[in-house]
Design a protein around this motif. Structure first.
Motif, PDB file in Angstrom:
ATOM      1  N   ARG A   1      -0.216  23.136  -1.334  1.00 22.99           N
ATOM      2  CA  ARG A   1      -0.852  24.212  -0.583  1.00 22.99           C
ATOM      3  C   ARG A   1      -0.856  25.540  -1.356  1.00 22.99           C
ATOM      4  O   ARG A   1      -1.756  26.350  -1.194  1.00 22.99           O
ATOM      5  CB  ARG A   1      -0.151  24.371   0.766  1.00 22.99           C
ATOM      6  CG  ARG A   1      -0.883  25.296   1.705  1.00 22.99           C
ATOM      7  CD  ARG A   1      -0.408  25.135   3.130  1.00 22.99           C
ATOM      8  NE  ARG A   1      -0.865  23.920   3.766  1.00 22.99           N
ATOM      9  CZ  ARG A   1      -2.083  23.752   4.270  1.00 22.99           C
ATOM     10  NH1 ARG A   1      -2.963  24.702   4.186  1.00 22.99           N
ATOM     11  NH2 ARG A   1      -2.413  22.621   4.849  1.00 22.99           N
ATOM     12  N   GLU A   2       0.127  25.770  -2.215  1.00 25.49           N
ATOM     13  CA  GLU A   2       0.167  27.015  -2.993  1.00 25.49           C
ATOM     14  C   GLU A   2      -1.047  27.133  -3.913  1.00 25.49           C
ATOM     15  O   GLU A   2      -1.569  28.235  -4.112  1.00 25.49           O
ATOM     16  CB  GLU A   2       1.456  27.095  -3.810  1.00 25.49           C
ATOM     17  CG  GLU A   2       2.680  27.374  -2.973  1.00 25.49           C
ATOM     18  CD  GLU A   2       3.943  27.415  -3.810  1.00 25.49           C
ATOM     19  OE1 GLU A   2       3.862  27.697  -5.023  1.00 25.49           O
ATOM     20  OE2 GLU A   2       5.018  27.174  -3.244  1.00 25.49           O
ATOM     21  N   THR A   3      -1.489  26.031  -4.500  1.00 24.58           N
ATOM     22  CA  THR A   3      -2.658  26.091  -5.390  1.00 24.58           C
ATOM     23  C   THR A   3      -3.930  26.370  -4.597  1.00 24.58           C
ATOM     24  O   THR A   3      -4.849  26.998  -5.117  1.00 24.58           O
ATOM     25  CB  THR A   3      -2.829  24.805  -6.215  1.00 24.58           C
ATOM     26  OG1 THR A   3      -3.076  23.691  -5.348  1.00 24.58           O
ATOM     27  CG2 THR A   3      -1.602  24.531  -7.074  1.00 24.58           C
ATOM     28  N   LEU A   4      -3.980  25.935  -3.349  1.00 27.10           N
ATOM     29  CA  LEU A   4      -5.115  26.243  -2.482  1.00 27.10           C
ATOM     30  C   LEU A   4      -5.123  27.739  -2.151  1.00 27.10           C
ATOM     31  O   LEU A   4      -6.164  28.386  -2.211  1.00 27.10           O
ATOM     32  CB  LEU A   4      -5.057  25.402  -1.204  1.00 27.10           C
ATOM     33  CG  LEU A   4      -6.181  25.602  -0.192  1.00 27.10           C
ATOM     34  CD1 LEU A   4      -7.529  25.203  -0.785  1.00 27.10           C
ATOM     35  CD2 LEU A   4      -5.904  24.792   1.080  1.00 27.10           C
ATOM     36  N   ALA A   5      -3.960  28.291  -1.849  1.00 28.13           N
ATOM     37  CA  ALA A   5      -3.861  29.717  -1.555  1.00 28.13           C
ATOM     38  C   ALA A   5      -4.227  30.559  -2.784  1.00 28.13           C
ATOM     39  O   ALA A   5      -4.773  31.659  -2.649  1.00 28.13           O
ATOM     40  CB  ALA A   5      -2.454  30.061  -1.081  1.00 28.13           C
ATOM     41  N   GLY A   6      -3.959  30.053  -3.971  1.00 27.97           N
ATOM     42  CA  GLY A   6      -4.266  30.776  -5.203  1.00 27.97           C
ATOM     43  C   GLY A   6      -5.746  30.902  -5.504  1.00 27.97           C
ATOM     44  O   GLY A   6      -6.146  31.705  -6.361  1.00 27.97           O
ATOM     45  N   LEU A   7      -6.579  30.146  -4.806  1.00 23.18           N
ATOM     46  CA  LEU A   7      -8.022  30.189  -5.075  1.00 23.18           C
ATOM     47  C   LEU A   7      -8.629  31.557  -4.787  1.00 23.18           C
ATOM     48  O   LEU A   7      -9.587  31.964  -5.445  1.00 23.18           O
ATOM     49  CB  LEU A   7      -8.755  29.108  -4.277  1.00 23.18           C
ATOM     50  CG  LEU A   7      -8.470  27.665  -4.678  1.00 23.18           C
ATOM     51  CD1 LEU A   7      -9.280  26.719  -3.800  1.00 23.18           C
ATOM     52  CD2 LEU A   7      -8.759  27.426  -6.142  1.00 23.18           C
ATOM     53  N   LYS A   8      -8.086  32.255  -3.817  1.00 25.14           N
ATOM     54  CA  LYS A   8      -8.628  33.581  -3.487  1.00 25.14           C
ATOM     55  C   LYS A   8      -8.497  34.516  -4.691  1.00 25.14           C
ATOM     56  O   LYS A   8      -9.419  35.265  -5.010  1.00 25.14           O
ATOM     57  CB  LYS A   8      -7.925  34.161  -2.270  1.00 25.14           C
ATOM     58  CG  LYS A   8      -8.521  35.466  -1.809  1.00 25.14           C
ATOM     59  CD  LYS A   8      -7.891  35.942  -0.519  1.00 25.14           C
ATOM     60  CE  LYS A   8      -8.585  37.215  -0.050  1.00 25.14           C
ATOM     61  NZ  LYS A   8      -8.033  37.685   1.211  1.00 25.14           N
ATOM     62  N   GLY A   9      -7.369  34.474  -5.366  1.00 21.14           N
ATOM     63  CA  GLY A   9      -7.176  35.287  -6.560  1.00 21.14           C
ATOM     64  C   GLY A   9      -8.134  34.903  -7.677  1.00 21.14           C
ATOM     65  O   GLY A   9      -8.696  35.775  -8.359  1.00 21.14           O
ATOM     66  N   TRP A  10      -8.348  33.599  -7.855  1.00 23.24           N
ATOM     67  CA  TRP A  10      -9.294  33.146  -8.878  1.00 23.24           C
ATOM     68  C   TRP A  10     -10.706  33.607  -8.536  1.00 23.24           C
ATOM     69  O   TRP A  10     -11.474  34.018  -9.392  1.00 23.24           O
ATOM     70  CB  TRP A  10      -9.239  31.626  -9.032  1.00 23.24           C
ATOM     71  CG  TRP A  10      -7.996  31.161  -9.713  1.00 23.24           C
ATOM     72  CD1 TRP A  10      -6.966  30.461  -9.157  1.00 23.24           C
ATOM     73  CD2 TRP A  10      -7.636  31.358 -11.088  1.00 23.24           C
ATOM     74  NE1 TRP A  10      -6.000  30.225 -10.095  1.00 23.24           N
ATOM     75  CE2 TRP A  10      -6.395  30.755 -11.292  1.00 23.24           C
ATOM     76  CE3 TRP A  10      -8.262  31.997 -12.160  1.00 23.24           C
ATOM     77  CZ2 TRP A  10      -5.752  30.769 -12.532  1.00 23.24           C
ATOM     78  CZ3 TRP A  10      -7.628  32.004 -13.399  1.00 23.24           C
ATOM     79  CH2 TRP A  10      -6.378  31.399 -13.565  1.00 23.24           C
ATOM     80  N   ARG A  11     -11.051  33.552  -7.249  1.00 23.47           N
ATOM     81  CA  ARG A  11     -12.398  33.984  -6.836  1.00 23.47           C
ATOM     82  C   ARG A  11     -12.581  35.479  -7.070  1.00 23.47           C
ATOM     83  O   ARG A  11     -13.637  35.918  -7.523  1.00 23.47           O
ATOM     84  CB  ARG A  11     -12.619  33.629  -5.352  1.00 23.47           C
ATOM     85  CG  ARG A  11     -14.035  33.901  -4.872  1.00 23.47           C
ATOM     86  CD  ARG A  11     -15.033  33.016  -5.601  1.00 23.47           C
ATOM     87  NE  ARG A  11     -16.342  33.098  -5.022  1.00 23.47           N
ATOM     88  CZ  ARG A  11     -17.396  33.653  -5.624  1.00 23.47           C
ATOM     89  NH1 ARG A  11     -17.288  34.151  -6.837  1.00 23.47           N
ATOM     90  NH2 ARG A  11     -18.568  33.666  -5.034  1.00 23.47           N
ATOM     91  N   ASN A  12     -11.540  36.253  -6.825  1.00 20.66           N
ATOM     92  CA  ASN A  12     -11.607  37.688  -7.099  1.00 20.66           C
ATOM     93  C   ASN A  12     -11.782  37.952  -8.595  1.00 20.66           C
ATOM     94  O   ASN A  12     -12.507  38.868  -8.982  1.00 20.66           O
ATOM     95  CB  ASN A  12     -10.368  38.404  -6.552  1.00 20.66           C
ATOM     96  CG  ASN A  12     -10.356  38.465  -5.043  1.00 20.66           C
ATOM     97  OD1 ASN A  12     -11.394  38.392  -4.401  1.00 20.66           O
ATOM     98  ND2 ASN A  12      -9.170  38.581  -4.475  1.00 20.66           N
TER      99      ASN A  12
END
Length: 190
Positions: A89-100
């Motif tokens: 789940r942590e890698t899923l939450a990290g997607l927002k940062g990658w999208r930014n």
């Protein structure tokens, strides 16, 4: 094409499996499938894939990175893929940062868009229980992040691997048209 995601989410294994072209042997009884393939090294980048799609030939150059301090910010990709580990789940939450980061580095002007696909890796590790990431949740997150598509697969078992690569090729092929690859309505489930 630029492939972004947290360390350990399965990006290198995914690209290595695509490069090897090996298909798993269906297990019969207790015989496990053949899952051996050589892992690509960072020094091998860009990873080159020649494909035929929609009666046209394409050469896809893929760059794989998990570190924002690497050279990827100087690239000019036509498509960006943000990947996560379905079992983490942590890698899923990290997607927002990658999208930014995609917005910051690649979308400089008003109305300038780069096609983005969200990719769930390690599908074979999805297990029932607390903390499970269901497909409905990932589709919703893909829409929230304004991704142009979502796919998931397993590089180890080969499940949905060919379909995922076809979806990536389709999105990349769309960038060669006058309209480009960015969809007006948000995420399409591929």
């Amino acid at each position: 094409m630029l492939l972004l995601g947290d360390p350990g989410c399965g990006k290198s294994t995914f690209l290595s499996r695509l490069k090897s072209g090996k298909r798993p042997i269906p297990s019969q009884g207790s015989t496990p499938p053949d899952t051996h393939f050589d892992i690509l090294r960072d020094s091998d980048q860009p990873f080159i894939y020649d494909i035929r799609f929609s009666k046209r030939k394409f050469t896809l150059e893929l760059y794989d990175t998990s570190n924002p301090n690497q050279h990827w910010t100087s690239l000019h990709p036509d498509v960006v893929v943000i990947a996560f580990d379905i079992s983490n789940r942590e890698t899923l939450a990290g997607l927002k940062g990658w999208r930014n980061d995609i917005i910051r580095y690649f979308q400089h002007g008003h109305g300038e868009h780069i096609p983005v696909m969200m990719l769930g890796l390690k599908r074979d590790l999805r297990r029932e229980g607390e903390g499970i990431i269901y497909p409905q949740e990932t589709y919703r997150i893909a829409q929230e992040l304004r991704c142009d598509g979502y796919a998931e697969c397993s590089a180890v078992t080969g499940e949905l691997l060919a379909e995922t690569f076809e979806d990536l090729a389709r999105l990349a092929g769309m960038t060669t048209t006058d309209k480009g690859g960015q969809s007006a309505a948000g995420c399409s489930i591929l």
